[in-house]
Design an enzyme around this catalytic site. Structure first.
Site, PDB file in Angstrom:
ATOM      1  CE  LYS A 145      -4.167  -1.787   0.015  1.00 11.26           C
ATOM      2  NZ  LYS A 145      -5.112  -1.559  -1.106  1.00 11.26           N
ATOM      3  CD  GLU A 171     -10.208   3.945   0.551  1.00 11.23           C
ATOM      4  OE1 GLU A 171      -9.356   3.131   0.129  1.00 11.23           O
ATOM      5  OE2 GLU A 171     -10.177   5.156   0.282  1.00 11.23           O
ATOM      6  CB  SER A 200      -0.242  -8.007  -1.514  1.00 10.74           C
ATOM      7  OG  SER A 200      -1.158  -8.824  -0.800  1.00 10.74           O
TER       8      SER A 200
END
Length: 397
Positions: free
Chosen positions: A95, A117, A383
């Site tokens: 991220k 969010e 990830s």
């Protein structure tokens, strides 16, 4: 907007094939147009690229390494499995690739307040951290159910100075967090909305793709350096689809490389028991963009479920919808049970605890590998790391 009134052939800018667009209130369009214009300026500016590269190296710790799962591959007896280790990034997930890029765009625009969010909390943590880095205030919206499942990440966000606001409507998960964040942006258009996945109105899917494509670029170079060739298949989990589109971006032009997106089958593929938008959904509009989505009987965004808080979203990034329709990528689904089994398999065979999201992609690789030649290569995007999921996994025992 009723999806029955949409005519894909009439779409103008901001589309991947038939999918994408800007289906938003008129009062939101000026902010999106300003964002798109600034993003294109940044994209063409070598100074912006150099600044981002500097943060990627010194803040994130890029490049993230490639790892050969020797023990797991030997046990399966087929294809060799490699991991692209996004879990080793600062903060523990992919991220931060996107939050760094977007926050530098926000800085270029003179913004001081960040809205975001989050589902599993990793985007919220990355946003809080990069906002702190740039001296900006940060508010993160998170479904109350996800706050319960991902308590550790809520604590981390608050430690980093962010305000965490619970979304209390509907299923109290990621969709509702996006609803709240978009509503907050409408109330305060001078804030910068830092969207976490490759979804939303244009230019967000393009922007997130751009900043996550570092995964695929690095992985391609690393595979060639390590093995002298490209993988037979690239696999990544798909909720909104940011880590997957980042990995796929490096291999789209390599027609011999299969691209496999792995969605959450949850408890099964009955309505309300999964979040497999591409496998089980149909095109529609939500959160300002047109893409495959899970619908209820009235054609509105439907109920979804996944054991993984980062994957229970009723739609998917528009580029994935385009790749599905074109046949360039294939999309499959993996159950909660299979994902949890893969979580333990990697932990116990390789000493790497994966995020539950990533475990879905790993589970598909575990299914595929035994039926492939021993010289074949499967490249999985790991990830994120599984620290955030330990309490949830322990509760299942």
């Amino acid at each position: 907007m009723s999806t029955s009134s949409i005519n894909p052939s009439s779409f103008a800018d901001g589309f991947f094939g038939a999918y994408g667009g800007q289906f938003v209130p008129e009062e939101m369009k000026p902010a999106l147009e300003q964002l798109a214009e600034t993003f294109e300026q940044c994209r063409a500016d070598p100074a912006f690229a150099a600044e981002l590269s500097g943060y990627e190296k010194h803040f994130t710790g890029r490049p993230s390494p490639l790892f050969f799962c020797r023990n797991l591959s030997a046990r399966l007896g087929g294809a060799r499995i490699f991991l692209k280790r996004e879990d080793l990034n600062h903060l523990g997930a992919h991220k931060v690739n996107n939050t760094l890029g977007q926050i530098l765009v926000a800085k270029r625009m003179g913004k001081k307040r960040i809205l975001a969010e989050t589902g599993a909390g990793q985007h919220g943590v990355a946003t809080a951290a990069t906002a702190a880095l740039m001296g900006m205030t940060c508010t993160v919206y998170m479904g109350e159910e996800d706050m319960r499942r991902q308590r550790l990440n809520v604590v981390r966000m608050r430690m980093l100075g962010a305000e965490v606001v619970p979304a209390l409507s509907g299923q109290r998960t990621l969709k509702e967090a996006v609803d709240e964040a978009l509503a907050a942006w409408l109330r305060d258009p001078e804030a910068f909305y830092l969207l976490g996945s490759a979804v939303g109105p244009h230019p967000y899917p393009l922007m997130v793709r751009e900043f996550q494509s570092v995964i695929g670029r690095e992985a391609r170079e690393q595979m060639l350096a390590a093995e002298g060739r490209l993988p037979d298949a690239c696999l990544a989990c798909v909720g909104g689809g940011s880590n997957a589109i980042g990995l796929f971006a490096g291999f789209l032009d390599d027609s011999d490389v299969r691209l496999v997106g792995v969605e959450p089958a949850g408890r099964g593929l009955s309505y309300g028991d999964h979040a497999a938008s591409l496998c089980c959904g149909e095109p529609g509009v939500m959160h300002g963009f047109y893409s495959y989505m899970i619908k209820d009987a009235a054609g509105e965004p439907g109920a979804v479920y996944s054991i993984s808080a980062g994957l229970d979203y009723p739609s998917v990034g528009p580029e994935h919808s385009c790749l599905k329709d074109s046949g360039r990528a294939e999309y499959v689904s993996v159950s909660d049970e299979e994902a949890v089994a893969a979580f333990y398999e990697l932990s116990r065979r390789e000493g790497i605890i994966p995020a539950l999201e990533s475990s879905h992609a790993l589970a598909q690789a575990i299914k595929m590998a035994p039926d492939m030649d021993r010289e074949a290569i499967l490249l999985v995007c790991l990830s994120g790391r599984g620290d955030k999921d330990v309490e949830q996994i322990e509760a299942l025992a």
